[in-house]
Design a protein around this motif. Structure first.
Motif, PDB file in Angstrom:
ATOM      1  N   THR A 222       3.230  10.362  -6.875  1.00 18.61           N
ATOM      2  CA  THR A 222       4.279  11.391  -6.845  1.00 18.61           C
ATOM      3  C   THR A 222       5.612  10.825  -6.369  1.00 18.61           C
ATOM      4  N   ALA A 223       5.648   9.550  -6.052  1.00 19.92           N
ATOM      5  CA  ALA A 223       6.881   8.876  -5.639  1.00 19.92           C
ATOM      6  C   ALA A 223       6.690   7.386  -5.887  1.00 19.92           C
ATOM      7  N   LEU A 224       7.800   6.648  -5.895  1.00 23.10           N
ATOM      8  CA  LEU A 224       7.722   5.237  -6.255  1.00 23.10           C
ATOM      9  C   LEU A 224       8.651   4.402  -5.378  1.00 23.10           C
ATOM     10  N   ILE A 225       8.157   3.221  -4.989  1.00 25.93           N
ATOM     11  CA  ILE A 225       8.976   2.212  -4.312  1.00 25.93           C
ATOM     12  C   ILE A 225       9.033   0.992  -5.218  1.00 25.93           C
ATOM     13  N   LEU A 226      10.253   0.599  -5.613  1.00 28.78           N
ATOM     14  CA  LEU A 226      10.482  -0.606  -6.408  1.00 28.78           C
ATOM     15  C   LEU A 226      11.048  -1.667  -5.469  1.00 28.78           C
ATOM     16  N   ASP A 227      10.298  -2.742  -5.266  1.00 30.45           N
ATOM     17  CA  ASP A 227      10.672  -3.773  -4.301  1.00 30.45           C
ATOM     18  C   ASP A 227      11.349  -4.936  -5.015  1.00 30.45           C
ATOM     19  N   LEU A 228      12.661  -5.094  -4.780  1.00 30.92           N
ATOM     20  CA  LEU A 228      13.439  -6.189  -5.380  1.00 30.92           C
ATOM     21  C   LEU A 228      13.788  -7.261  -4.368  1.00 30.92           C
ATOM     22  N   ARG A 229      13.208  -7.200  -3.185  1.00 25.09           N
ATOM     23  CA  ARG A 229      13.482  -8.221  -2.186  1.00 25.09           C
ATOM     24  C   ARG A 229      12.966  -9.578  -2.669  1.00 25.09           C
ATOM     25  N   VAL A 273      11.669   6.626 -19.020  1.00 25.14           N
ATOM     26  CA  VAL A 273      10.226   6.763 -18.838  1.00 25.14           C
ATOM     27  C   VAL A 273       9.927   7.477 -17.531  1.00 25.14           C
ATOM     28  N   VAL A 274      10.768   7.231 -16.516  1.00 21.92           N
ATOM     29  CA  VAL A 274      10.576   7.831 -15.189  1.00 21.92           C
ATOM     30  C   VAL A 274      11.886   8.524 -14.793  1.00 21.92           C
ATOM     31  N   PRO A 275      12.164   9.708 -15.360  1.00 20.31           N
ATOM     32  CA  PRO A 275      13.474  10.318 -15.120  1.00 20.31           C
ATOM     33  C   PRO A 275      13.619  11.028 -13.780  1.00 20.31           C
ATOM     34  N   ASN A 276      12.507  11.483 -13.187  1.00 21.30           N
ATOM     35  CA  ASN A 276      12.639  12.355 -12.020  1.00 21.30           C
ATOM     36  C   ASN A 276      11.803  11.943 -10.806  1.00 21.30           C
ATOM     37  N   LEU A 277      10.893  11.036 -10.948  1.00 19.50           N
ATOM     38  CA  LEU A 277      10.039  10.657  -9.829  1.00 19.50           C
ATOM     39  C   LEU A 277      10.896  10.144  -8.673  1.00 19.50           C
ATOM     40  N   PRO A 278      10.735  10.704  -7.458  1.00 28.54           N
ATOM     41  CA  PRO A 278      11.523  10.202  -6.314  1.00 28.54           C
ATOM     42  C   PRO A 278      11.365   8.689  -6.178  1.00 28.54           C
ATOM     43  N   LEU A 279      12.495   8.002  -6.054  1.00 33.05           N
ATOM     44  CA  LEU A 279      12.504   6.543  -6.141  1.00 33.05           C
ATOM     45  C   LEU A 279      13.269   5.920  -4.986  1.00 33.05           C
ATOM     46  N   VAL A 280      12.659   4.900  -4.368  1.00 34.50           N
ATOM     47  CA  VAL A 280      13.321   4.067  -3.370  1.00 34.50           C
ATOM     48  C   VAL A 280      13.324   2.640  -3.890  1.00 34.50           C
ATOM     49  N   VAL A 281      14.466   1.981  -3.816  1.00 30.70           N
ATOM     50  CA  VAL A 281      14.581   0.572  -4.174  1.00 30.70           C
ATOM     51  C   VAL A 281      14.788  -0.225  -2.888  1.00 30.70           C
ATOM     52  N   LEU A 282      13.947  -1.226  -2.675  1.00 31.45           N
ATOM     53  CA  LEU A 282      14.081  -2.108  -1.518  1.00 31.45           C
ATOM     54  C   LEU A 282      14.861  -3.350  -1.920  1.00 31.45           C
ATOM     55  N   THR A 283      15.882  -3.694  -1.132  1.00 31.42           N
ATOM     56  CA  THR A 283      16.677  -4.894  -1.386  1.00 31.42           C
ATOM     57  C   THR A 283      16.724  -5.762  -0.145  1.00 31.42           C
ATOM     58  N   GLY A 284      16.994  -7.037  -0.357  1.00 34.52           N
ATOM     59  CA  GLY A 284      17.130  -7.977   0.741  1.00 34.52           C
ATOM     60  C   GLY A 284      18.265  -8.933   0.476  1.00 34.52           C
ATOM     61  N   GLU A 285      18.516  -9.808   1.418  1.00 38.73           N
ATOM     62  CA  GLU A 285      19.660 -10.710   1.293  1.00 38.73           C
ATOM     63  C   GLU A 285      19.488 -11.732   0.182  1.00 38.73           C
ATOM     64  N   TYR A 286      18.249 -11.910  -0.344  1.00 37.91           N
ATOM     65  CA  TYR A 286      18.038 -12.837  -1.439  1.00 37.91           C
ATOM     66  C   TYR A 286      17.807 -12.121  -2.764  1.00 37.91           C
ATOM     67  N   SER A 287      17.996 -10.812  -2.796  1.00 37.78           N
ATOM     68  CA  SER A 287      18.030 -10.089  -4.083  1.00 37.78           C
ATOM     69  C   SER A 287      19.352 -10.449  -4.754  1.00 37.78           C
ATOM     70  N   ALA A 288      19.300 -10.942  -5.970  1.00 40.72           N
ATOM     71  CA  ALA A 288      20.532 -11.458  -6.577  1.00 40.72           C
ATOM     72  C   ALA A 288      20.571 -11.196  -8.072  1.00 40.72           C
TER      73      ALA A 288
END
Length: 541
Positions: A222-229, A273-288
């Motif tokens: 019911t929710a999603l975390i996309l980790d880009l760290r 594909v995922v228009p409404n699912l609550p979304l958190v994106v994780l970023t870090g200092e090496y996400s580039a």
């Protein structure tokens, strides 16, 4: 590729219009060319060692590019052009191992399954001492990597040193195309929160991410975390297609702006594909790079709440100009911008064409850290240039993608840093013991391993046999660090990366914060409201 889109060429090939800018100059502007001609003439005639005309001109051209003080611009030799074409054209093969610099020694940190390295018995902790007939002493990581990789089917001989083994181990490899997944796993966390780490933007990144999200949704996410760290970027076209997964058609993803004011915009093309699912994106200092394009677009369109640290700020476009004699000039020609107009590029100190990194927080004196302006806080974030998202939220510029909620990684305590430094002096030996003992423990682990005092004591005994001595005070102050090393290793060996990640959540502050926010909110707007309230509370007097 998931959608039809005009091919985005990250590297533009073009022919120089003129071979010399002096042709367009008036007499009043000829002091520069005359200076260059005079220096070239004197060096050619009087330098103590003879320099051929071709070498002289190459050195002059290389010096000009170096003096731009841009780490991304360089003059490529014919061999470098061939290597560049091979790696960007997809004809790229290796032996299946990841290397890292450990105190100046090129060391194996990961051996990928079903690869030549695994079949040859290469182990984590082995050191690369020779490639073909060349010693790797003094080589950079990139040079070792570039020498080992090559055309599929070709051979390369790599010699390893292994702690405890007196004779070097020489292996003749046949290079093969190594596919490293962009999404190594996707798991369901508490409260039906899906978690997907995206490690790279390779040619299958969009396909892998979409498949992972669809599976999690079928399982009830019911929710999603996309980790880009730790994601350094990759194929730019993939960043556009991945943004397509979350935004409706016709939305700006990013734009490229050159010095002459020319602007090229990139927009979404397909239904999300995922228009409404609550979304958190994780970023870090090496996400580039491509990571920043995705995070910036989703933040500007109010499609994701961004949590973590400000990203690296690699927002420059390089073009490659073909030159006579097989040479090429790779030159920075434009910058990337997010939909709100923020530049992704972050200005930073550069010396001799190289970045001067900020010191790590744990390397700064403890009494200076609180006042150190290189450690970002909610208060210092508000000093950055302010922009507005599509819905009117404040987002911050200044280079890189600044998170909506800043959360610093869990840092080691002073005592944990001390034991880490003690291990660093014998990194390879500690690696070997950790791997071998972890493998023993993994054979009896039941999927929920926790370090016991007996396991900790045995690990200490074994590294002691390798010459790693740690006194009682130091050891007792660093048990949490030791436990984390053992638990991560055992979980990974016993059940894979996904289990190791579950085991590591208690050490992962940004991920814990993302879970906490998603547990409280039912919609994307709820997440923004929760974030605004938390930031306001933390910054109020």
């Amino acid at each position: 590729m998931r959608r039809n889109r005009p091919l985005l060429i990250a590297v533009v090939l073009a022919l120089p219009i003129l071979s010399g800018g002096a042709l367009l100059q008036s007499r009043a502007d000829r002091s520069g060319p005359e200076l260059l001609d005079q220096v070239l003439g004197i060096v050619s005639a009087r330098f103590v060692e003879q320099v051929t005309p071709s070498d002289l001109y190459e050195k002059a051209a290389r010096g000009l590019v170096d003096e731009l003080n841009d780490p991304y611009s360089e003059l490529l030799t014919p061999k470098q052009v061939a290597d560049f074409t091979r790696t960007t054209g997809g004809r790229y093969a290796g032996v299946g191992m990841q290397i890292e610099d450990q105190n100046g020694v090129v060391t194996i940190s990961t051996v990928f399954p079903n690869t030549p390295a695994e079949r040859a018995g290469i182990r984590v902790g082995d050191r690369v001492v020779q490639v073909d007939s060349q010693s790797t002493r003094g080589w950079s990581i990139s040079r070792v990597s570039e020498t080992i990789t090559g055309t599929p089917g070709t051979k390369v001989k790599v010699t390893f040193a292994r702690p405890g083994v007196a004779t070097p181990i020489a292996i003749d490899f046949v290079r093969q195309v190594i596919h490293i997944p962009a999404v190594p796993y996707a798991i369901m966390l508490e409260n039906r929160i899906g978690y997907v780490p995206l490690q790279r933007f390779n040619e299958t990144a969009t396909q892998e991410l979409e498949a992972s999200i669809r599976r999690l949704q079928r399982e009830g996410a019911t929710a999603l975390i996309l980790d880009l760290r730790e994601n350094p970027g990759g194929i730019l076209e993939q960043s556009l297609d991945i943004t397509d997964l979350f935004l409706p058609p016709g939305q700006e993803i990013a734009s490229v702006r050159s010095r002459n004011g020319e602007v090229q915009k990139y927009t979404t093309r397909a239904q999300a594909v995922v228009p409404n699912l609550p979304l958190v994106v994780l970023t870090g200092e090496y996400s580039a790079s491509a990571s920043e394009i995705v995070a910036g677009a989703l933040q500007d369109h109010d499609r994701a709440l961004v949590i973590g640290a400000t990203t690296f700020g690699k927002g420059l476009v390089q073009s490659v100009f073909t030159l006579d004699g097989g040479y090429a000039l790779k030159l920075t020609t434009a910058k990337w911008y997010t939909p709100s107009g923020r530049t992704i590029h972050r200005e930073r100190k550069i010396e001799n064409g190289r970045f001067v990194p900020d010191p790590e927080p744990q390397q700064r004196p403890s009494d200076a850290r609180a006042a150190d302006d290189t450690i970002e806080t909610e208060a210092s974030k508000r000093e950055k240039p302010a922009y507005r998202s599509k819905a009117g939220r404040v987002v911050y510029g200044g280079g890189g993608i600044t998170p909506d909620i800043l959360v610093r990684d869990d840092t080691l305590t002073t005592r944990e840093q001390n034991i880490a430094r003690a291990f660093a002096a014998k990194t390879q030996d500690v690696y070997i013991v950790l791997h071998d003992y972890g493998l023993e423990l993994a054979r009896t682990a039941n999927g929920n391993y926790a370090t016991t005092p007996a396991h900790r004591a045995e690990f200490r005994r074994r590294i002691g046999e390798k010459g790693v001595t740690v006194d009682d005070t130091l050891w007792n102050g660093g048990t949490r660090y030791v436990d984390r090393l053992l638990e991560q290793r055992v979980a990974r060996l016993a059940s894979g990366d996904s289990t190791a990640k579950r085991q590591d959540i208690r050490f992962d502050a940004p991920l814990r914060r993302a879970i906490d926010v998603l547990k409280q909110g039912q919609t994307q707007q709820d997440l923004f409201t929760i974030a605004a309230a938390r930031v306001s509370t933390r910054t109020s007097p």
